[in-house]
Write a protein that holds these residues in place. Structure first.
Motif, short mmCIF file in Angstrom:
data_model
loop_
_atom_site.label_atom_id
_atom_site.label_comp_id
_atom_site.label_asym_id
_atom_site.label_seq_id
_atom_site.Cartn_x
_atom_site.Cartn_y
_atom_site.Cartn_z
N ALA A 22 41.00 22.10 12.46
CA ALA A 22 40.43 22.37 13.50
C ALA A 22 41.34 23.48 14.47
O ALA A 22 41.03 24.25 15.19
N LYS A 25 41.55 25.43 18.75
CA LYS A 25 40.19 25.50 19.13
C LYS A 25 39.37 24.43 19.02
O LYS A 25 38.26 24.51 19.73
N TYR A 27 37.40 23.10 16.78
CA TYR A 27 36.07 23.02 15.84
C TYR A 27 36.44 23.77 14.48
O TYR A 27 37.92 24.48 14.56
N ASN A 29 35.67 26.65 11.71
CA ASN A 29 34.77 27.83 11.10
C ASN A 29 34.40 27.48 9.69
O ASN A 29 35.04 26.55 9.16
N ASP A 62 26.32 23.08 11.05
CA ASP A 62 26.51 23.88 12.28
C ASP A 62 25.27 23.87 13.09
O ASP A 62 24.09 24.80 12.92
N ASP A 66 26.21 28.37 15.79
CA ASP A 66 27.35 29.05 16.41
C ASP A 66 28.64 29.27 15.40
O ASP A 66 29.62 29.93 15.89
N ARG A 68 30.38 27.05 14.18
CA ARG A 68 31.24 25.96 14.53
C ARG A 68 30.82 24.63 13.98
O ARG A 68 29.68 24.42 14.19
N ASN A 70 31.83 20.80 14.82
CA ASN A 70 32.75 19.99 15.97
C ASN A 70 32.87 18.76 15.10
O ASN A 70 32.67 18.41 13.89
#
Length: 100
Positions: A22, A25, A27, A29, A62, A66, A68, A70
């Protein structure tokens, strides 16, 4: 020096792997997820018949749509894969107790 238990080490590894991929940032992608899955779930990925398996996993995780993932969603993946491995273990690998 305090040595963590096996469970504490496993928890630490799960957290550190998330943060490794991650980064700052906070998170992951799709590209981060792909790298993480390739590195830490290589056998799982290799055995997938669907070339879009990581894309589908990413879509499932996701929740906000978005792009991302988490930590909570990542941990859901870990829990789900661990549960599936346990089901396989119980049904295929666990030896029945021997009678003495």
């Amino acid at each position: 020096m305090v040595v963590p238990t096996a469970m504490e080490q496993a928890m630490q590894d799960i957290m550190f792997i998330f943060h490794e991929h991650a980064g700052e940032k906070g998170y992951m992608n799709k590209e981060d997820m792909k790298r993480m899955m390739d590195k830490h779930f290589s056998e799982f990925i290799k055995n997938q018949k669907d070339p879009l398996a990581v894309d589908k996993i990413m879509k499932d995780l996701d929740q906000c749509r978005d792009g991302r993932v988490n930590f909570h969603s990542y941990f859901s993946l870990i829990a789900g894969l661990t549960s599936a491995c346990n089901e396989y273990y119980v049904s295929h690998m666990k030896q029945k107790p021997r009678k003495h």
